[in-house]
Design a protein around this motif. Structure first.
Motif, PDB file in Angstrom:
ATOM      1  N   PHE A   1      27.718   1.946   1.408  1.00 39.59           N
ATOM      2  CA  PHE A   1      27.932   2.869   2.522  1.00 39.59           C
ATOM      3  C   PHE A   1      29.290   2.537   3.119  1.00 39.59           C
ATOM      4  CE2 PHE A   1      23.337   2.533   2.063  1.00 39.59           C
ATOM      5  CZ  PHE A   1      22.967   3.876   2.013  1.00 39.59           C
ATOM      6  N   PHE A   2      30.284   3.324   2.735  1.00 41.88           N
ATOM      7  CA  PHE A   2      31.659   2.947   3.028  1.00 41.88           C
ATOM      8  C   PHE A   2      31.933   2.825   4.513  1.00 41.88           C
ATOM      9  CE2 PHE A   2      36.160   3.498   3.738  1.00 41.88           C
ATOM     10  CZ  PHE A   2      36.699   2.617   2.810  1.00 41.88           C
ATOM     11  N   CYS A   3      31.409   3.730   5.326  1.00 44.22           N
ATOM     12  CA  CYS A   3      31.669   3.671   6.773  1.00 44.22           C
ATOM     13  C   CYS A   3      31.224   2.334   7.354  1.00 44.22           C
ATOM     14  CB  CYS A   3      30.968   4.821   7.493  1.00 44.22           C
ATOM     15  SG  CYS A   3      31.733   6.433   7.230  1.00 44.22           S
ATOM     16  N   GLU A   4      30.064   1.855   6.912  1.00 47.07           N
ATOM     17  CA  GLU A   4      29.562   0.570   7.409  1.00 47.07           C
ATOM     18  C   GLU A   4      30.470  -0.573   6.961  1.00 47.07           C
ATOM     19  OE1 GLU A   4      25.524  -0.008   6.300  1.00 47.07           O
ATOM     20  OE2 GLU A   4      24.796   1.824   7.281  1.00 47.07           O
ATOM     21  N   GLU A   5      30.902  -0.513   5.710  1.00 47.03           N
ATOM     22  CA  GLU A   5      31.773  -1.562   5.194  1.00 47.03           C
ATOM     23  C   GLU A   5      33.131  -1.555   5.883  1.00 47.03           C
ATOM     24  OE1 GLU A   5      30.716  -3.853   2.846  1.00 47.03           O
ATOM     25  OE2 GLU A   5      28.788  -2.898   3.292  1.00 47.03           O
ATOM     26  N   ALA A   6      33.638  -0.349   6.175  1.00 45.50           N
ATOM     27  CA  ALA A   6      34.915  -0.236   6.882  1.00 45.50           C
ATOM     28  C   ALA A   6      34.808  -0.840   8.275  1.00 45.50           C
ATOM     29  CB  ALA A   6      35.343   1.234   6.969  1.00 45.50           C
ATOM     30  N   ARG A   7      33.674  -0.629   8.930  1.00 49.58           N
ATOM     31  CA  ARG A   7      33.477  -1.194  10.264  1.00 49.58           C
ATOM     32  C   ARG A   7      33.403  -2.716  10.211  1.00 49.58           C
ATOM     33  NH1 ARG A   7      29.724   3.512  11.100  1.00 49.58           N
ATOM     34  NH2 ARG A   7      30.834   4.960  12.478  1.00 49.58           N
ATOM     35  N   LYS A   8      32.746  -3.249   9.191  1.00 46.88           N
ATOM     36  CA  LYS A   8      32.694  -4.712   9.035  1.00 46.88           C
ATOM     37  C   LYS A   8      34.102  -5.268   8.898  1.00 46.88           C
ATOM     38  CE  LYS A   8      28.211  -4.948   6.623  1.00 46.88           C
ATOM     39  NZ  LYS A   8      27.585  -5.273   5.318  1.00 46.88           N
ATOM     40  N   PHE A   9      34.904  -4.588   8.101  1.00 46.97           N
ATOM     41  CA  PHE A   9      36.274  -5.040   7.854  1.00 46.97           C
ATOM     42  C   PHE A   9      37.099  -5.011   9.131  1.00 46.97           C
ATOM     43  CE2 PHE A   9      40.634  -3.445   6.880  1.00 46.97           C
ATOM     44  CZ  PHE A   9      41.170  -4.639   6.419  1.00 46.97           C
ATOM     45  N   THR A  10      37.132  -3.869   9.812  1.00 47.82           N
ATOM     46  CA  THR A  10      37.987  -3.747  10.998  1.00 47.82           C
ATOM     47  C   THR A  10      37.504  -4.643  12.131  1.00 47.82           C
ATOM     48  OG1 THR A  10      36.711  -1.802  11.747  1.00 47.82           O
ATOM     49  CG2 THR A  10      38.691  -1.394  10.439  1.00 47.82           C
ATOM     50  N   PHE A  11      36.189  -4.808  12.262  1.00 44.58           N
ATOM     51  CA  PHE A  11      35.677  -5.686  13.311  1.00 44.58           C
ATOM     52  C   PHE A  11      36.075  -7.133  13.035  1.00 44.58           C
ATOM     53  CE2 PHE A  11      32.528  -8.268  15.535  1.00 44.58           C
ATOM     54  CZ  PHE A  11      32.552  -7.688  16.789  1.00 44.58           C
ATOM     55  N   SER A  12      35.964  -7.542  11.773  1.00 44.52           N
ATOM     56  CA  SER A  12      36.341  -8.913  11.407  1.00 44.52           C
ATOM     57  C   SER A  12      37.815  -9.168  11.692  1.00 44.52           C
ATOM     58  CB  SER A  12      36.049  -9.169   9.925  1.00 44.52           C
ATOM     59  OG  SER A  12      34.663  -9.069   9.657  1.00 44.52           O
ATOM     60  N   VAL A  13      38.658  -8.172  11.407  1.00 50.74           N
ATOM     61  CA  VAL A  13      40.097  -8.322  11.633  1.00 50.74           C
ATOM     62  C   VAL A  13      40.397  -8.441  13.118  1.00 50.74           C
ATOM     63  CG1 VAL A  13      42.351  -7.177  11.475  1.00 50.74           C
ATOM     64  CG2 VAL A  13      40.804  -7.161   9.511  1.00 50.74           C
ATOM     65  N   ILE A  14      39.849  -7.542  13.947  1.00 55.28           N
ATOM     66  CA  ILE A  14      40.201  -7.542  15.368  1.00 55.28           C
ATOM     67  C   ILE A  14      39.621  -8.758  16.085  1.00 55.28           C
ATOM     68  CG2 ILE A  14      38.258  -6.140  16.196  1.00 55.28           C
ATOM     69  CD1 ILE A  14      41.939  -5.962  17.356  1.00 55.28           C
ATOM     70  N   VAL A  15      38.437  -9.205  15.699  1.00 52.28           N
ATOM     71  CA  VAL A  15      37.854 -10.409  16.313  1.00 52.28           C
ATOM     72  C   VAL A  15      38.690 -11.633  15.966  1.00 52.28           C
ATOM     73  CG1 VAL A  15      35.888 -11.977  16.225  1.00 52.28           C
ATOM     74  CG2 VAL A  15      35.500  -9.551  16.502  1.00 52.28           C
ATOM     75  N   LYS A  16      39.190 -11.664  14.744  1.00 50.17           N
ATOM     76  CA  LYS A  16      40.052 -12.774  14.321  1.00 50.17           C
ATOM     77  C   LYS A  16      41.350 -12.782  15.123  1.00 50.17           C
ATOM     78  CE  LYS A  16      41.681 -16.013  11.540  1.00 50.17           C
ATOM     79  NZ  LYS A  16      41.146 -17.400  11.515  1.00 50.17           N
ATOM     80  N   GLN A  17      41.945 -11.591  15.310  1.00 49.02           N
ATOM     81  CA  GLN A  17      43.239 -11.521  15.981  1.00 49.02           C
ATOM     82  C   GLN A  17      43.133 -11.761  17.484  1.00 49.02           C
ATOM     83  OE1 GLN A  17      45.840 -11.505  14.144  1.00 49.02           O
ATOM     84  NE2 GLN A  17      44.695 -11.084  12.271  1.00 49.02           N
ATOM     85  N   VAL A  18      42.075 -11.258  18.115  1.00 52.00           N
ATOM     86  CA  VAL A  18      41.961 -11.352  19.570  1.00 52.00           C
ATOM     87  C   VAL A  18      41.285 -12.641  20.017  1.00 52.00           C
ATOM     88  CG1 VAL A  18      41.012 -10.273  21.655  1.00 52.00           C
ATOM     89  CG2 VAL A  18      41.953  -8.846  19.829  1.00 52.00           C
ATOM     90  N   LEU A  19      40.192 -13.007  19.353  1.00 51.22           N
ATOM     91  CA  LEU A  19      39.400 -14.154  19.797  1.00 51.22           C
ATOM     92  C   LEU A  19      39.528 -15.369  18.886  1.00 51.22           C
ATOM     93  CD1 LEU A  19      36.130 -12.302  20.885  1.00 51.22           C
ATOM     94  CD2 LEU A  19      37.945 -13.191  22.361  1.00 51.22           C
ATOM     95  N   GLY A  20      40.183 -15.189  17.735  1.00 44.50           N
ATOM     96  CA  GLY A  20      40.347 -16.315  16.825  1.00 44.50           C
ATOM     97  C   GLY A  20      39.081 -16.709  16.106  1.00 44.50           C
ATOM     98  N   LEU A  21      38.119 -15.773  15.986  1.00 40.50           N
ATOM     99  CA  LEU A  21      36.852 -16.061  15.331  1.00 40.50           C
ATOM    100  C   LEU A  21      36.866 -15.566  13.896  1.00 40.50           C
ATOM    101  CD1 LEU A  21      34.315 -14.997  18.127  1.00 40.50           C
ATOM    102  CD2 LEU A  21      35.136 -17.299  17.611  1.00 40.50           C
ATOM    103  N   SER A  22      36.326 -16.341  12.985  1.00 43.93           N
ATOM    104  CA  SER A  22      36.206 -15.920  11.593  1.00 43.93           C
ATOM    105  C   SER A  22      34.922 -15.112  11.421  1.00 43.93           C
ATOM    106  CB  SER A  22      36.196 -17.135  10.670  1.00 43.93           C
ATOM    107  OG  SER A  22      35.084 -17.963  10.975  1.00 43.93           O
ATOM    108  N   PRO A  23      34.834 -14.285  10.356  1.00 42.66           N
ATOM    109  CA  PRO A  23      33.668 -13.409  10.170  1.00 42.66           C
ATOM    110  C   PRO A  23      32.335 -14.137  10.066  1.00 42.66           C
ATOM    111  CG  PRO A  23      35.480 -12.738   8.745  1.00 42.66           C
ATOM    112  CD  PRO A  23      35.877 -14.057   9.345  1.00 42.66           C
ATOM    113  N   ASP A  24      32.338 -15.394   9.585  1.00 38.66           N
ATOM    114  CA  ASP A  24      31.081 -16.098   9.354  1.00 38.66           C
ATOM    115  C   ASP A  24      30.616 -16.949  10.530  1.00 38.66           C
ATOM    116  OD1 ASP A  24      33.194 -17.812   9.105  1.00 38.66           O
ATOM    117  OD2 ASP A  24      32.488 -18.809   7.280  1.00 38.66           O
TER     118      ASP A  24
END
Length: 394
Positions: free
Chosen positions: A105-128
């Motif tokens: 389900f591409f929309c869900e996967e795209a959201r996982k990707f963009t959320f992981s990127v922005i959380v990393k950039q703003v809060l310094g958190l890794s996806p896991d």
């Protein structure tokens, strides 16, 4: 796209008399006169769910301060040596997880990707990290309520979203406090020009704690929803245009072929070579219209080309109507990336996918970088089944 009542008409929306503009020149006039003749004016329920300190709803000097902070975030992010590598690593991780799935389900996967990127950039958190999963869970609830009927009754999507926002705020405050304890106030100030945006945010003295938390939420919202929609629209439209997909694939194969064997990650120079990719992104924005309109109100009586907009009336500049106007774009309803070959997208007045004026989205370039890098690995690793827009491994 002129509509039954012409390009400019009056009606009654959001419990107030409203002027709706589908006219390119009037839309530009509205955007360029922010805080002079017009002012941001979203419905009160939006304030309730976003918070009174959200950059999306605040006006005047408060908006200027928060926008300057947003520009600092963009500058800090782009200056990080690991910025492009982080995006690419997350993209590769997401795409690798598809290999054992029969359906994606591409929309869900795209959201996982963009959320992981922005959380990393703003809060310094890794996806896991556990905090990332916690924020994502509450953020999904928050997003569902953002576009729901604004009825605050326990159990409704709106009520759940308000509570989810409170939980996200608490989590963000905890992360901020942890960062303060780890580095100390003096250390955070010294790192204002360093790699960690959160340290920059904590060092600011002209923002309240609530404004800082609100800013983090706005950043998550902007980096998560709009970018994932852009990616999804690009994939959808490419699925309908085999010739565009083939040219996109060829561009990325050429970029890969030119790179040295010891270069694992894409570089800023590689990104500059993605010219047709930019055309695809622009055309997906024009056809898909992430932001279809914005809310403004007239601060005084305004006359424009014979149209009177009374003071206090709501004004809705509709971007999608301009983007799909056949008098402005040849074959406006057709996805045709080649139309951008001789046009500058950001100086083109008939193209405003990221708004305009003092409220032009400060992170638009970051969204395009993320989309371009994801498409690079997508087209090199997967093929399309055009009819159903399903992805399959090569």
């Amino acid at each position: 796209m002129n509509g039954r009542y012409g390009k400019v008409f009056k009606t009654h929306l959001f419990c107030t008399p409203t002027v709706v503009s589908c006219d390119q020149e009037l839309n530009q006039f509205i955007l360029q006169n922010e805080d002079k003749l017009f002012q941001c004016s979203y419905p009160k329920p939006i304030h309730g769910i976003l918070g009174k300190s959200s950059m999306i709803v605040v006006v005047g000097d408060t908006h200027k301060r928060l926008r300057n902070l947003a520009l600092t975030l963009v500058t800090t992010t782009k200056s990080k040596p690991s910025y492009l590598n982080d995006i690419e690593s997350i993209a590769i991780h997401i795409l690798s997880s598809w290999k054992d799935k029969s359906i994606v389900f591409f929309c869900e996967e795209a959201r996982k990707f963009t959320f992981s990127v922005i959380v990393k950039q703003v809060l310094g958190l890794s996806p896991d990290e556990p905090q990332t999963s916690k924020i994502l869970e509450d953020f999904l609830t928050f997003m569902k309520g953002l576009i729901s009927f604004p009825l605050y009754i326990p159990g409704t999507s709106y009520a759940k979203a308000v509570k989810a926002r409170a939980r996200i705020s608490f989590t963000v405050k905890s992360i901020m406090e942890e960062r303060r304890r780890k580095h100390g106030e003096d250390s955070a100030k010294q790192q204002q020009k360093g790699d960690h945006f959160l340290d920059v945010l904590l060092s600011l003295t002209n923002l309240s704690e609530d404004e800082k938390v609100s800013f983090v939420l706005d950043s998550l919202l902007g980096g998560y929803e709009t970018t994932s929609l852009l990616m999804s629209m690009a994939v959808f439209f490419l699925g309908q245009s085999p010739s565009a997909l083939q040219q996109l694939k060829q561009e990325h194969e050429d970029i890969k072929a030119k790179r040295n064997k010891d270069e694992y990650y894409l570089s800023s120079e590689d990104y500059k070579q993605m010219e047709f990719t930019q055309n695809v992104i622009n055309e997906a924005l024009r056809c898909g219209n992430i932001v279809k309109f914005v809310h403004r109100k007239a601060l005084k009586d305004v006359t424009f080309q014979g149209h009177l907009i009374p003071a206090g009336w709501k004004v809705l500049p509709v971007f999608s109507a301009v983007h799909l106007d056949s008098s402005l774009h040849d074959n406006a309803l057709e996805f045709h990336p080649w139309r951008w070959e001789n046009q500058s997208q950001m100086t083109c007045k008939k193209f405003t996918p990221f708004g305009g004026g003092s409220r032009l989205c400060p992170g638009f370039e970051l969204a395009k970088v993320e989309t371009a890098f994801f498409l690079h690995h997508l087209v090199l690793s997967f093929r399309y089944l055009f009819i159903f827009n399903v992805l399959s491994l090569k």
